[in-house]
Design a protein around this motif. Structure first.
Motif, short mmCIF file in Angstrom:
data_model
loop_
_atom_site.label_atom_id
_atom_site.label_comp_id
_atom_site.label_asym_id
_atom_site.label_seq_id
_atom_site.Cartn_x
_atom_site.Cartn_y
_atom_site.Cartn_z
N SER A 177 -0.54 14.29 -3.36
CA SER A 177 0.03 16.12 -3.29
C SER A 177 0.90 16.28 -3.53
N LEU A 178 0.70 17.32 -4.68
CA LEU A 178 2.10 17.82 -4.96
C LEU A 178 3.18 18.89 -3.75
N LYS A 179 2.08 18.70 -2.95
CA LYS A 179 2.97 19.66 -1.75
C LYS A 179 4.08 18.84 -0.81
N HIS A 180 3.55 17.22 -0.58
CA HIS A 180 4.24 16.01 -0.38
C HIS A 180 4.91 15.57 -1.14
N ALA A 181 5.15 15.87 -2.35
CA ALA A 181 6.11 15.32 -3.34
C ALA A 181 7.27 16.68 -3.57
N GLN A 182 6.47 17.90 -3.33
CA GLN A 182 8.21 19.66 -3.21
C GLN A 182 8.80 18.92 -1.67
N ARG A 183 8.12 18.98 -0.69
CA ARG A 183 9.04 18.98 0.63
C ARG A 183 9.50 17.37 0.71
N LEU A 184 9.56 16.08 -0.87
CA LEU A 184 10.28 15.63 -0.41
C LEU A 184 11.58 15.48 -0.85
N ASN A 185 10.91 16.40 -2.15
CA ASN A 185 12.75 16.99 -2.64
C ASN A 185 13.14 17.86 -2.80
N GLU A 186 12.71 19.01 -1.37
CA GLU A 186 13.16 19.81 -1.27
C GLU A 186 14.61 18.77 0.22
N GLN A 187 13.72 18.02 0.94
CA GLN A 187 14.36 16.87 2.04
C GLN A 187 15.06 16.34 1.94
N ARG A 188 15.08 15.40 0.37
CA ARG A 188 15.82 14.43 -0.31
C ARG A 188 17.34 14.53 0.47
N PRO A 189 18.13 14.23 0.66
CA PRO A 189 19.24 14.85 0.79
C PRO A 189 20.31 14.40 -0.53
N ALA A 190 21.34 15.86 -0.15
CA ALA A 190 21.79 15.95 -1.95
C ALA A 190 23.14 15.08 -2.15
N GLU A 191 23.96 14.18 -1.15
CA GLU A 191 24.06 13.23 -1.13
C GLU A 191 22.71 11.85 -1.94
N LEU A 192 22.33 11.64 -1.71
CA LEU A 192 21.79 10.90 -1.81
C LEU A 192 20.77 11.07 -3.71
N PRO A 193 20.43 9.48 -4.16
CA PRO A 193 20.38 9.26 -4.87
C PRO A 193 18.88 9.95 -4.97
N PRO A 194 18.04 9.97 -6.17
CA PRO A 194 16.45 10.61 -6.93
C PRO A 194 15.88 9.66 -5.52
N LEU A 195 14.67 10.19 -4.94
CA LEU A 195 13.99 9.28 -4.38
C LEU A 195 12.70 8.32 -5.57
#
Ligand SMILES: *Cc1c(COP(=O)(O)O)cnc(C)c1O
Length: 234
Positions: A102-120
């Motif tokens: 779902s796009l909703k989950h993807a958007q949440r993961l995108n927002e919540q991915r810590p800035a110091e980590l590489p993309p999920l």
């Protein structure tokens, strides 16, 4: 050698053989060791003989093991169903997620991915057979979802994942794998994506999945033995 070490050797030779049978290079295929319900000690054992990628389904159980094994260089894959109240921990503690639908989950993961980590790293789960009880996006909704997820800066869309019905005959399971590969090729051709991952194949259908182009097999039972859900906290 321990049982886990022996089983890993056995699974690697199964992958080699399956690749040879269809003229593929087995180095194209990553073995994800699925350690759900198994103790951290079992993961440590597999790590000692060189295994680095591990898959978990149940978040609380996974977080405990990730903390306990923080001294090891493990790449953690979340392969369970995603729920909104779990996205923050998935984004913070995993390298990969396999069952985005779902796009909703993807958007949440995108927002919540810590800035110091590489993309999920992410795969979209596709429900090929269309059974309502199964997770995954329908084929019809896949292109739009893939297009939108590919634009999220803190996710890196790598490919597609599917799980055939274990009760279907092998021939039917194989058509599910082959369809997933077609869908990946279509997305790359029509949307200009560069998806390189097909997450498909488990202990019982590894050969068919490799024959149909799998680049990542998710193997639990054949490495760690049967799971005892009654003994766990799931
Ligand atoms: C449990 C699980 C596996 C591993 O299955 P085995 O049959 O034990 O190899 C693979 N993928 C997913 C999504 C799982 O939940």
């Amino acid at each position: 050698m321990t049982n886990i070490a022996k089983n890993l050797t056995q699974v690697y030779s199964q992958i080699d053989q399956a690749a040879k049978n269809c003229g593929r290079d087995s180095r194209e295929i990553t073995l994800l060791a699925v350690s759900k319900t198994k103790p951290a000690a079992a993961i440590r054992e597999a790590h000692e003989v060189g295994q680095r990628q591990f898959g978990e389904n149940y978040l609380q159980e996974a977080l405990a093991k990730i903390a306990e094994l923080a001294d090891l260089d493990i790449e953690w894959h979340f392969i369970g169903r995603i729920q909104s109240n779990k996205t923050r921990d998935i984004a913070a503690h995993f390298h990969w997620v396999h069952a985005l639908a779902s796009l909703k989950h993807a958007q949440r993961l995108n927002e919540q991915r810590p800035a110091e980590l590489p993309p999920l790293q992410a795969c979209i789960q596709v429900n090929i057979t269309g059974e309502a009880s199964k997770g995954g996006v329908s084929e019809a909704n896949l292109p739009e979802l893939a297009r939108k997820i590919a634009q999220l800066p803190n996710l890196r869309l790598r490919g597609l994942m599917t799980m055939p019905d274990p009760n279907d005959p092998p021939a039917v399971q194989r058509t599910v794998f082959s369809r997933l590969r077609e869908l990946q090729q279509e997305l790359n051709a029509k949307l200009g994506l560069t998806l390189d991952t097909l997450s498909m194949g488990m202990s019982d259908d590894l050969e068919a999945a490799v024959a149909e182009g799998s680049t990542l097999v998710r193997i639990g039972t054949a490495i760690f033995g049967a799971r005892d859900y009654a003994a766990g906290d799931n």
